[in-house]
Motif scaffolding. Structure first.
Motif, PDB file in Angstrom:
ATOM      1  N   SER A  38       0.827  -1.211   0.000  1.00 50.09           N
ATOM      2  CA  SER A  38       0.000   0.000   0.000  1.00 50.09           C
ATOM      3  C   SER A  38       0.865   1.268   0.000  1.00 50.09           C
ATOM      4  N   GLU A  39       2.080   1.161   0.527  1.00 52.54           N
ATOM      5  CA  GLU A  39       2.904   2.361   0.649  1.00 52.54           C
ATOM      6  C   GLU A  39       3.946   2.499  -0.449  1.00 52.54           C
ATOM      7  N   CYS A  40       4.440   1.358  -0.926  1.00 52.55           N
ATOM      8  CA  CYS A  40       5.531   1.388  -1.905  1.00 52.55           C
ATOM      9  C   CYS A  40       4.953   1.199  -3.302  1.00 52.55           C
ATOM     10  N   LYS A  41       5.103   2.192  -4.112  1.00 52.32           N
ATOM     11  CA  LYS A  41       4.555   2.121  -5.480  1.00 52.32           C
ATOM     12  C   LYS A  41       5.580   1.505  -6.427  1.00 52.32           C
ATOM     13  N   CYS A  42       5.091   0.690  -7.329  1.00 54.23           N
ATOM     14  CA  CYS A  42       5.959   0.022  -8.301  1.00 54.23           C
ATOM     15  C   CYS A  42       6.269   0.989  -9.439  1.00 54.23           C
ATOM     16  N   SER A  43       7.515   0.965  -9.927  1.00 54.25           N
ATOM     17  CA  SER A  43       7.907   1.920 -10.969  1.00 54.25           C
ATOM     18  C   SER A  43       7.478   1.467 -12.369  1.00 54.25           C
ATOM     19  N   HIS A  44       7.171   0.189 -12.559  1.00 53.15           N
ATOM     20  CA  HIS A  44       6.575  -0.234 -13.840  1.00 53.15           C
ATOM     21  C   HIS A  44       5.209  -0.858 -13.549  1.00 53.15           C
ATOM     22  N   ASN A  45       4.373  -0.956 -14.589  1.00 53.09           N
ATOM     23  CA  ASN A  45       2.992  -1.348 -14.322  1.00 53.09           C
ATOM     24  C   ASN A  45       2.742  -2.853 -14.392  1.00 53.09           C
ATOM     25  N   MET A  46       3.814  -3.652 -14.407  1.00 49.90           N
ATOM     26  CA  MET A  46       3.646  -5.094 -14.483  1.00 49.90           C
ATOM     27  C   MET A  46       3.808  -5.779 -13.117  1.00 49.90           C
ATOM     28  N   CYS A  47       4.010  -4.980 -12.068  1.00 49.57           N
ATOM     29  CA  CYS A  47       4.309  -5.550 -10.750  1.00 49.57           C
ATOM     30  C   CYS A  47       3.270  -6.569 -10.302  1.00 49.57           C
ATOM     31  N   ASP A  48       1.997  -6.209 -10.403  1.00 50.46           N
ATOM     32  CA  ASP A  48       0.945  -7.085  -9.902  1.00 50.46           C
ATOM     33  C   ASP A  48       0.943  -8.431 -10.620  1.00 50.46           C
ATOM     34  N   VAL A  49       1.135  -8.356 -11.948  1.00 51.60           N
ATOM     35  CA  VAL A  49       1.150  -9.587 -12.745  1.00 51.60           C
ATOM     36  C   VAL A  49       2.295 -10.484 -12.287  1.00 51.60           C
ATOM     37  N   PHE A  50       3.478  -9.881 -12.147  1.00 57.50           N
ATOM     38  CA  PHE A  50       4.641 -10.679 -11.763  1.00 57.50           C
ATOM     39  C   PHE A  50       4.508 -11.229 -10.342  1.00 57.50           C
ATOM     40  N   GLU A  51       3.901 -10.442  -9.462  1.00 60.73           N
ATOM     41  CA  GLU A  51       3.743 -10.920  -8.093  1.00 60.73           C
ATOM     42  C   GLU A  51       2.847 -12.149  -8.071  1.00 60.73           C
ATOM     43  N   LYS A  52       1.723 -12.042  -8.782  1.00 71.00           N
ATOM     44  CA  LYS A  52       0.800 -13.180  -8.863  1.00 71.00           C
ATOM     45  C   LYS A  52       1.506 -14.373  -9.464  1.00 71.00           C
ATOM     46  N   ALA A  53       2.259 -14.135 -10.550  1.00 73.43           N
ATOM     47  CA  ALA A  53       2.915 -15.221 -11.270  1.00 73.43           C
ATOM     48  C   ALA A  53       3.920 -15.928 -10.376  1.00 73.43           C
ATOM     49  N   TYR A  54       4.689 -15.164  -9.639  1.00 68.67           N
ATOM     50  CA  TYR A  54       5.711 -15.874  -8.849  1.00 68.67           C
ATOM     51  C   TYR A  54       5.115 -16.591  -7.656  1.00 68.67           C
ATOM     52  N   TYR A  55       3.974 -16.108  -7.164  1.00 70.25           N
ATOM     53  CA  TYR A  55       3.347 -16.871  -6.086  1.00 70.25           C
ATOM     54  C   TYR A  55       2.771 -18.186  -6.582  1.00 70.25           C
ATOM     55  N   TYR A  56       2.350 -18.196  -7.882  1.00 74.89           N
ATOM     56  CA  TYR A  56       1.875 -19.461  -8.447  1.00 74.89           C
ATOM     57  C   TYR A  56       3.013 -20.459  -8.610  1.00 74.89           C
ATOM     58  N   LEU A  57       4.231 -19.943  -8.765  1.00 76.45           N
ATOM     59  CA  LEU A  57       5.376 -20.831  -9.003  1.00 76.45           C
ATOM     60  C   LEU A  57       6.029 -21.317  -7.703  1.00 76.45           C
ATOM     61  N   TYR A  58       5.606 -20.746  -6.570  1.00 82.54           N
ATOM     62  CA  TYR A  58       6.184 -21.176  -5.293  1.00 82.54           C
ATOM     63  C   TYR A  58       6.132 -22.689  -5.061  1.00 82.54           C
ATOM     64  N   PRO A  59       4.966 -23.325  -5.286  1.00 74.50           N
ATOM     65  CA  PRO A  59       4.910 -24.770  -5.015  1.00 74.50           C
ATOM     66  C   PRO A  59       5.970 -25.560  -5.770  1.00 74.50           C
ATOM     67  N   PHE A  60       6.311 -25.101  -6.964  1.00 74.16           N
ATOM     68  CA  PHE A  60       7.332 -25.820  -7.733  1.00 74.16           C
ATOM     69  C   PHE A  60       8.704 -25.678  -7.074  1.00 74.16           C
TER      70      PHE A  60
END
Lengths: 585, 585
Positions: free
Chosen positions: A263-285
């Motif tokens: 909520s406080e730290c803004k991402c400098s590019h607009n793909m942050c949310d996508v990448f965050e979701k993507a890497y959490y999906y890859l955690y189990p692997f």
């Protein structure tokens, strides 16, 4: 001269109590002395790890200094790691996740350096690896390692991109760790792929310590990933769920917690949310990768200084036409399972209580049917094992012991989830169809796990069926009976045209063997679908709220998130073990 | 005919790779066949557990059906138990402590019934127990069991009196459980005292299952006691402590929680408070009792169907006059430790921050000195082990494996506390003398634990020193050298007046052996004082607030309360192991 091949020599040392071997022990002693002489003279190295008595004993004994030192290193790393992880979870200010990451970076770099050193050193020294353990690092384990390794590297890249966008407000350690980890995963996957079967003979103390360091690093990475996954899941539902405890809110609102900074730290590019979701999906692997690598490092550690007994390495043929009913039934279950899984995922994604309920009912019914069929067939398999008594495999084999240990250990994860579910459903009073089905499914899973573990343990410990050997023994018996050389030439029978009692005996064996193979094939395919469902994201444990209602959400999430990766590993491991049992039965 | 004694027979089966044994294997085969024939004919029982090949193999192999079944029973009981315990801790309404107690009562009754059945059955059947494992159930373990058993029974009586006064507002299960438990403790202590060394040969499957049931019951009782102790400690300080989390308050005010009912339920007699306090003081003894009983049940389970190899059961003599420096130094440490412990307890009881601080400084200084001395002597011991190479004990021995396993496993408790302390102190920035001393003490303890574990593992695996044997070997060598019978009679030397080289060799041995004995004696007494302090109530982990400040109080209390009983067990176990190493070195 065939006996003098160094690869075969150590078989003489193997501990055997059958009378057949004992009669020739003295001759073997003599041969073995010859071998050591030959080896010393031919290689011209006095320090070469030949089959000298004293050396062998120390290696086999295991409780030597290298063993102790490496054990203590691993123990200390893991316990320190547990303390730091606990600190980073429970502490607000003094122990941040950056401290944990620094600790992990140090471990990962140290392990990578050791692995490079190992590679260079063993390739330089002649006879650094005299023997290869044919059972170690089976192809399914190594393939799994590569598959999960690739996913882990992708996860690391996503993480780097994500944190690069938050450079200005996050610690640089957050980028450094995935970068170092990606390198580590690549190096480790290569080393384990090439060297998994090694029985290292040189620098045993350093190698043991290095392997234990590798094991500890992987377990620490695993522990961190599980914790992070857990915190991610426990924070996420707090925002929407009504039964959030005050404790969770507190954590979510705490600005010092790294995972609540979005909520406080803004991402400098607009793909942050996508990448965050993507890497959490890859955690189990990544979690699975760490478990696979740990298992392989442990087997290598067990094999340090081991002199192999190679007489088990006969090739087993597999003809898919031997069996028919099992694979067909298994394929039906597999296809049905895939269909319900797709429908389930679609229904749950609607986030509508009604369709979630329907999806759960379908999922449970499908699982109950599959697991019931599996339990019945496994029971039949166990009964056949009792009827068809066969010699148990003798001799030490670290890989087999580990196989059984991992099998039972990994099943604990699923056992735990099942028992927690059973207690939760019973405590909630078993209201409605869903709870009834959930209860039935959990109880059946417990039964199925017990039966399948018993079946696999027994199966893996049976002496493989040797058609030629049995026939030869019988032919020899007949030959011995006909002592008279004149009569012998007329009455001796070729091995393929045996008299009636023997062919009857063989017929009975075939009947049992055929059923065993059918059972293995069926169970194998069923385990594949039971692997696919959780591995690709089905989480009925969270879609059904009974668990999080009865226990606090955090406890329930911890149970599911720790148990589930082990459950996934168990199903994959079962598939491999069932394939082995299918071949040897 | 001496060879035909059934007690010795199984020695032939023991796995050996030395050349000496192999030369006579064939003869032994013949003798052994004779033995089985004799046994069958003399006892007249065809089902008698004689040394038939197949039977022995199955027993030794271990992975038979009884082994699997008993393992699964234990696994299922424990996992179900974990789920119920977690439910009773985290759930508010549906899973109360009464449910847990009902589960425990069922387990305890079932185990008691099995133990009575075991006693009756084994005493009735001739040759139910053919062999005794001389290593199993050593006197220190059995004495400890009786001591802690007596304390447990007293605790149960106190509990009954306490809950009898609250009959009108508490569930009757709360009285029933201590009553049943007291009976269970009495029966179990008797059975384990008498039968700890049994290698049961009849009804192996039932016996295995019964022993695993016993093991699981004890572990469940242990788990419940630890949880109860934990909740008791986490609730108590909430009232006074300032850093209570909202979660704890919530629990304390919840009227459904059994442990918070004291405000509403009045006791019918005025001794309730006294008894409540008294039985909480006795909890640690009950926790230790469960661990001791579990260890003994496990060894009995390992010994089911085992045929003993009795050749290790030679008596070792112990003369207290062999050693002087070690015991004296140890006694000084012991007395100093006792003195500081008493002062510490008195100072802490004042509940004045100033005197608590002084007490802590004194406690840490005392511990640092003791542990530093211990580390140095243990290191010297390890170096002597490296110099004085001796044969390692060969052959399987479940008790020794368990000894080592328990030693390392129990030390994990103390390791864990130390690492949590180290991380906590480092995170708090090492401010003040107390934190510095605490850090030093924890780091030294980690080092000492590693060294002592290595020393004990090496020591327990060394072949015991045999004075007579060495002398005989040397005398024989001399006899062989003097082949000429005429010269032999004149020049042969009695064993006690050996020539110079031999006596020099013996002298060197004696020098090393003497130092080893001194070290063992010193370490033994040091471990006694390190056992006394936590066992009798010193808890610097709670008196020093750094741990509960850095971690949440609940986490810290969990770490200390789970780690501490293992730490106490470890020190006691070390004392016994050091005594054994002292005798054999």
């Amino acid at each position: 001269m065939k006996w003098l091949a160094p690869q075969k020599a150590s078989g003489f040392y193997s501990c055997s109590s059958n009378a057949i071997n004992m009669t020739t022990k003295e001759d073997l002693e003599a041969i073995e002395n010859q071998i050591s002489t030959i080896q010393v003279s031919s290689h011209g190295e006095t320090a070469s790890p030949v089959l000298a008595h004293g050396k062998f004993k120390t290696a086999e004994k295991g409780r030597n200094w290298g063993w102790l030192l490496s054990g203590f290193i691993s123990l200390n790393i893991l316990l320190l790691g547990i303390a730091i992880v606990s600190g980073s979870v429970f502490n607000k200010i003094q122990i941040s996740s950056s401290h944990l990451l620094i600790f992990l970076i140090l471990l990962v770099i140290l392990t990578t350096v050791w692995m490079v050193y190992y590679k260079i050193h063993t390739s330089r020294v002649y006879h650094a690896v005299l023997y290869k353990d044919s059972h170690a690092g089976p192809v399914w384990l190594r393939s799994g390692l590569v598959l999960f390794g690739v996913c882990s590297v992708i996860m690391d890249i996503f993480k780097i991109v994500y944190y690069a966008g938050r450079m200005h407000c996050e610690s640089p350690v957050k980028i450094a760790f995935p970068a170092v980890q990606a390198l580590f995963v690549i190096v480790q996957t290569y080393i384990l792929w090439v060297h998994a079967k090694d029985c290292v003979q040189i620098q045993q103390i350093i190698t043991r310590c290095g392997l234990m360091l590798t094991l500890s690093t992987n377990l620490m990475v695993w522990m961190t990933a599980v914790t992070e996954e857990l915190l991610h899941q426990t924070v996420a539902p707090v925002i929407t769920s009504s039964n959030s405890s005050s404790n969770n809110d507190h954590r979510f609102n705490d600005p010092m917690q790294g995972r609540a900074e979005s909520s406080e730290c803004k991402c400098s590019h607009n793909m942050c949310d996508v990448f965050e979701k993507a890497y959490y999906y890859l955690y189990p692997f990544n979690i699975e990768y760490s478990l696979f690598a740990s298992a392989m490092a442990y087997v290598m550690w067990k094999n340090v200084g081991r002199q192999m007994d190679e007489h088990h390495s006969h090739k087993l043929s597999f003809s898919p036409w031997d069996v028919l009913v099992g694979p067909v039934a298994g394929l039906i279950v597999l296809v049905a399972g895939l269909a319900t899984f797709v429908v389930y995922e679609v229904d749950v994604a609607k986030e509508d209580p009604k369709s979630t309920e329907e999806a759960l009912i379908m999922h449970y019914v499908m699982n109950i049917v599959a697991i019931l069929l599996m339990s019945i067939t496994t029971l039949v398999g166990c009964i056949i094992f009792r009827m068809d008594k066969r010699e148990q495999v003798s001799g030490k084999n670290p890989t087999r012991s580990l196989d059984v240990g991992l099998l039972v250990g990994a099943s604990l994860g699923q056992f735990l989830i099942c028992y927690f579910t059973i207690v939760a459903v019973l405590a909630s009073g078993v209201k409605g169809h869903i709870n009834g089905l959930n209860l039935a499914c959990s109880i059946l899973t417990v039964i199925q796990l017990c039966l399948q573990n018993a079946f696999l343990i027994k199966g893996l410990h049976r002496e493989p069926y040797k058609e030629t050997e049995t026939t030869t023994v019988f032919a020899n018996v007949m030959a011995v009976r006909e002592r008279d050389p004149e009569r012998r030439s007329s009455s001796i029978v070729p091995a393929h045209t045996l008299p009636i009692p023997l062919s009857l005996f063989q017929g009975r064996l075939s009947w049992k063997r055929r059923i065993l193979k059918e059972i293995c094939a069926f169970l194998l395919l069923c385990n594949v679908i039971l692997w696919i469902m959780p591995a690709f994201g089905a989480r009925p444990q969270f879609d059904n709220t009974v668990g999080s209602d009865i226990y606090e959400f955090q406890t329930w999430a911890a149970v599911v998130n720790i148990g589930m990766p082990f459950g996934i590993f168990y199903r994959l491991h079962s598939v491999a073990s069932l394939f082995e049992v299918c071949l040897t039965s």
